[in-house]
Design a protein around this motif. Structure first.
Motif, mmCIF file in Angstrom:
data_model
loop_
_atom_site.group_PDB
_atom_site.id
_atom_site.type_symbol
_atom_site.label_atom_id
_atom_site.label_comp_id
_atom_site.label_asym_id
_atom_site.label_seq_id
_atom_site.Cartn_x
_atom_site.Cartn_y
_atom_site.Cartn_z
ATOM 1 N N LYS A 1 -28.221 -15.728 -24.399
ATOM 2 C CA LYS A 1 -27.215 -14.846 -25.011
ATOM 3 C C LYS A 1 -27.214 -14.974 -26.537
ATOM 4 O O LYS A 1 -26.973 -14.011 -27.261
ATOM 5 C CB LYS A 1 -25.824 -15.152 -24.459
ATOM 6 C CG LYS A 1 -25.526 -14.536 -23.103
ATOM 7 C CD LYS A 1 -25.131 -13.066 -23.233
ATOM 8 C CE LYS A 1 -24.629 -12.459 -21.934
ATOM 9 N NZ LYS A 1 -25.558 -12.562 -20.799
ATOM 10 N N LYS A 2 -27.485 -16.184 -27.020
ATOM 11 C CA LYS A 2 -27.513 -16.400 -28.469
ATOM 12 C C LYS A 2 -28.867 -16.004 -29.063
ATOM 13 O O LYS A 2 -29.028 -16.023 -30.286
ATOM 14 C CB LYS A 2 -27.262 -17.884 -28.786
ATOM 15 C CG LYS A 2 -25.824 -18.338 -28.595
ATOM 16 C CD LYS A 2 -25.658 -19.820 -28.962
ATOM 17 C CE LYS A 2 -25.563 -20.050 -30.462
ATOM 18 N NZ LYS A 2 -24.269 -19.666 -31.039
ATOM 19 N N GLU A 3 -29.822 -15.728 -28.170
ATOM 20 C CA GLU A 3 -31.205 -15.471 -28.605
ATOM 21 C C GLU A 3 -31.710 -16.596 -29.519
ATOM 22 O O GLU A 3 -32.304 -16.363 -30.566
ATOM 23 C CB GLU A 3 -31.314 -14.102 -29.286
ATOM 24 C CG GLU A 3 -30.982 -12.971 -28.310
ATOM 25 C CD GLU A 3 -31.057 -11.587 -28.956
ATOM 26 O OE1 GLU A 3 -31.812 -11.433 -29.932
ATOM 27 O OE2 GLU A 3 -30.361 -10.673 -28.473
ATOM 28 N N HIS A 4 -31.404 -17.803 -29.091
ATOM 29 C CA HIS A 4 -31.805 -19.003 -29.816
ATOM 30 C C HIS A 4 -32.412 -19.954 -28.766
ATOM 31 O O HIS A 4 -31.700 -20.769 -28.175
ATOM 32 C CB HIS A 4 -30.562 -19.639 -30.485
ATOM 33 C CG HIS A 4 -30.853 -20.858 -31.303
ATOM 34 N ND1 HIS A 4 -30.471 -20.992 -32.619
ATOM 35 C CD2 HIS A 4 -31.477 -22.020 -30.999
ATOM 36 C CE1 HIS A 4 -30.846 -22.166 -33.086
ATOM 37 N NE2 HIS A 4 -31.453 -22.814 -32.116
ATOM 38 N N PRO A 5 -33.731 -19.833 -28.520
ATOM 39 C CA PRO A 5 -34.350 -20.629 -27.460
ATOM 40 C C PRO A 5 -34.090 -22.131 -27.627
ATOM 41 O O PRO A 5 -34.006 -22.618 -28.748
ATOM 42 C CB PRO A 5 -35.848 -20.331 -27.631
ATOM 43 C CG PRO A 5 -35.903 -19.035 -28.350
ATOM 44 C CD PRO A 5 -34.698 -18.996 -29.229
ATOM 45 N N LEU A 6 -33.950 -22.835 -26.498
ATOM 46 C CA LEU A 6 -33.673 -24.273 -26.534
ATOM 47 C C LEU A 6 -34.824 -25.062 -27.165
ATOM 48 O O LEU A 6 -34.666 -26.213 -27.529
ATOM 49 C CB LEU A 6 -33.401 -24.779 -25.112
ATOM 50 C CG LEU A 6 -32.149 -24.201 -24.425
ATOM 51 C CD1 LEU A 6 -32.092 -24.604 -22.952
ATOM 52 C CD2 LEU A 6 -30.872 -24.645 -25.140
ATOM 53 N N GLN B 1 -28.961 -25.789 -30.376
ATOM 54 C CA GLN B 1 -28.238 -24.533 -30.662
ATOM 55 C C GLN B 1 -27.620 -24.525 -32.051
ATOM 56 O O GLN B 1 -26.976 -23.547 -32.430
ATOM 57 C CB GLN B 1 -27.164 -24.280 -29.594
ATOM 58 C CG GLN B 1 -27.730 -24.014 -28.192
ATOM 59 C CD GLN B 1 -28.525 -22.723 -28.103
ATOM 60 O OE1 GLN B 1 -27.995 -21.651 -28.343
ATOM 61 N NE2 GLN B 1 -29.817 -22.825 -27.798
ATOM 62 N N TRP B 2 -27.792 -25.634 -32.806
ATOM 63 C CA TRP B 2 -27.306 -25.743 -34.184
ATOM 64 C C TRP B 2 -25.812 -25.455 -34.318
ATOM 65 O O TRP B 2 -25.350 -24.860 -35.299
ATOM 66 C CB TRP B 2 -28.125 -24.829 -35.114
ATOM 67 C CG TRP B 2 -29.594 -25.114 -35.044
ATOM 68 C CD1 TRP B 2 -30.217 -26.161 -34.426
ATOM 69 C CD2 TRP B 2 -30.657 -24.346 -35.634
ATOM 70 N NE1 TRP B 2 -31.587 -26.097 -34.575
ATOM 71 C CE2 TRP B 2 -31.884 -24.977 -35.311
ATOM 72 C CE3 TRP B 2 -30.686 -23.172 -36.395
ATOM 73 C CZ2 TRP B 2 -33.133 -24.480 -35.722
ATOM 74 C CZ3 TRP B 2 -31.925 -22.676 -36.803
ATOM 75 C CH2 TRP B 2 -33.132 -23.339 -36.465
ATOM 76 N N LEU B 3 -25.078 -25.898 -33.307
ATOM 77 C CA LEU B 3 -23.619 -25.751 -33.330
ATOM 78 C C LEU B 3 -22.980 -27.043 -33.811
ATOM 79 O O LEU B 3 -23.498 -28.131 -33.561
ATOM 80 C CB LEU B 3 -23.102 -25.467 -31.912
ATOM 81 C CG LEU B 3 -23.575 -24.182 -31.264
ATOM 82 C CD1 LEU B 3 -23.194 -24.165 -29.777
ATOM 83 C CD2 LEU B 3 -22.972 -22.982 -31.983
ATOM 84 N N ASP B 4 -21.838 -26.949 -34.470
ATOM 85 C CA ASP B 4 -21.061 -28.139 -34.773
ATOM 86 C C ASP B 4 -20.428 -28.635 -33.480
ATOM 87 O O ASP B 4 -19.935 -27.832 -32.678
ATOM 88 C CB ASP B 4 -19.999 -27.818 -35.828
ATOM 89 C CG ASP B 4 -20.646 -27.521 -37.171
ATOM 90 O OD1 ASP B 4 -21.393 -28.386 -37.660
ATOM 91 O OD2 ASP B 4 -20.452 -26.410 -37.702
#
Lengths: 336, 336
Positions: free
Chosen positions: B320-325, B227-230
């Motif tokens: 919800k983020k429209e960022h597939p795993l 998800q490229w989250l910190d």
């Protein structure tokens, strides 16, 4: 009863002698919280790599108390680190050690504190108590990280023998000079670092091997605790198996390039950063003079070097951010 | 040669028999990278707490190869985890095991892969390969985490004996049912979680004890990698010694409240979060049904529960983020 680092050889000898008719020493636990846990990391790595005859582990104080290894008892040494001797979880771990008949070694800064009554051996380590640890006139070979390492080194040497024992003490004799030079060497770039990153909200640290603990401490004690930045310490061997996906042109990474056996891991991560990241601060142990220590033992001195170079950066960052390193919102202020 | 988890008892017996005239098994190393390292965490914790007669450590594959424990050899077992059997660092570690005469156990998903030729024993674990691991029809007792734990449990049982051996297998028989119920139980709140945190850029995970590895995996494999989250995984016992200073009304924390000996650590962190943070997602093992497993062994099942409840959250967040795993920018795509 108060000891200095010079006494560690005798402390270990006395423990081994006392435990002889009880079956000897079979386990050595390193226990602490936060920075006092991170500081014990090189000792843990030393035991993992060098020692086969004595079980060892590095465990957070509160976890140790609540989930105590079942063999913890009169055949154990527990080596605790507690800076001002007043951390409740570490006091509880020391107390548990006393109750269970373990030999309790306490590494601490102050001569008198709550914890000392629960220690069989109190080792007062050297510590740069000047503002932001900037003075740099202390004996770095006597710091807590080195005291813990010496407990490990002496335990191995006095039981199964440690082939690089003399080389280790040679390195110990060199580390203070190396650190003092390195701290001067990074002054200008630390100022630049602070100017560059003063408005960032996230900074990652990276490291590997026996030096990883320094990256952990910089992340949790400085960036998170003292500068309220989001942060994590990424192991350079783990980086390519998940964390590297957050790499981009904006995210800052402060990476330790260690000297010794895991240098290749660090260099591989740095190569990737140079390709896909743009904001990278490199602490290179080779450039900082660590290579003069013998290759057989140099791994164990990375932590001490990095951990004492960081304060130069931290002071500059705190100044530029106008957020003093002493500022807290919860620690020592509210109930927890 | 291919094995299932049922064979682990026999594998360990065969290794112990083969090593008998060579001095026996003296060390058991758990080695892997990223999620495959985190999955071995409960086995490491088990050895640390329960076992006194065999040395054990959990080490990243590349660090293991470059900084190999000196006792690693014919008195060792190396238990590696390698999902598709093609991770170069883990293949190198398996190869090193072969060269040094260690017994090499490989936990892997596929029957055929590059790594299998370097294993003395190949254990094919169960794995939910459905999109986003949502199907949930697998035998969770046969997953890699449980296979590694069984290697530890059998090694202890067949050498020094493990007092809670039968209770452990009872727990193993219950875990699949518990996980299936828990996954259904969190569905609605996972949707709410995704809606609430879909625009955040930082999410922390928290955990302790044998379940800490699940918090590590969620942080590095999902939040950072997919998800490229910190993110960072904060040990609840370490939280109050640095990291808690970043706590405020905005930062999101996903906290595991484990069942068993370290629950008190997690509850203490949660109490603090309830006072000073506002955005908290709680995964409580008690509420999720883990307490039906006997208290003497329940610690070791937290990881499996949390690690299999996370996918419900992860799927909703990705939607919800429209960022597939499955999205990557570097992994398997560029050279590294």
């Amino acid at each position: 009863m108060s000891y200095t680092s010079k006494d560690i050889k005798n402390i270990v000898a006395e423990i081994l002698e006392n435990k002889k008719d009880k079956g000897g020493v079979k386990s050595l636990y390193f226990v602490g919280c936060g920075g006092s846990l991170g500081a014990l990391y090189p000792a843990k790595t030393f035991m993992e790599k060098e020692c086969s005859n004595i079980k060892s582990a590095l465990i957070n104080s509160n976890e140790f108390v609540h989930s105590t290894p079942k063999d913890f008892g009169e055949n154990s040494i527990i080596c605790l680190s507690c800076h001002k001797g007043n951390t409740p979880e570490t006091i509880a771990a020391a107390k548990l050690g006393k109750e269970k008949g373990a030999a309790v070694i306490i590494l601490t800064w102050l001569e008198e504190s709550e914890i000392v009554e629960f220690g069989d051996y109190i080792i007062q380590y050297s510590f740069d108590a000047s503002p932001d640890h900037l003075k740099g006139d202390i004996d770095y070979a006597g710091e807590k990280t080195m005291c813990a390492l010496l407990v490990a080194v002496e335990t191995l040497q006095q039981t199964a023998g440690y082939e690089n024992y003399d080389k280790f003490y040679e390195g110990l004799g060199m580390i203070t000079g190396i650190i003092r030079n390195a701290r001067k060497h990074v002054q200008a770039r630390a100022e630049q670092f602070a100017e560059t990153y003063k408005d960032d909200t996230v900074i990652y640290t990276m490291g590997s091997g026996a030096g990883y603990g320094a990256a952990y401490m910089e992340s949790i004690c400085i960036f998170m605790e003292m500068q309220w930045l989001d942060s994590s310490s990424i192991h350079t061997g783990e980086y390519f198996h998940g964390p590297f996906e957050i790499t981009d042109a904006n995210r800052p990474f402060m990476i330790q390039i260690s000297e010794g056996s895991t240098r290749e891991l660090d260099e591989r991560a740095l190569k990737f950063l140079h390709t896909y990241a743009k904001r990278i601060e490199v602490l290179d142990a080779k450039e900082l003079g660590l290579s003069t220590i013998d290759a057989s033992v140099v791994d164990y001195f990375n932590h001490s070097l990095f951990n004492n170079v960081y304060p130069i950066y931290n002071h500059e960052l705190a100044e530029k951010k106008e957020h003093p390193l002493s500022t807290r919102r919860y620690m020592w202020k509210v109930e927890y």
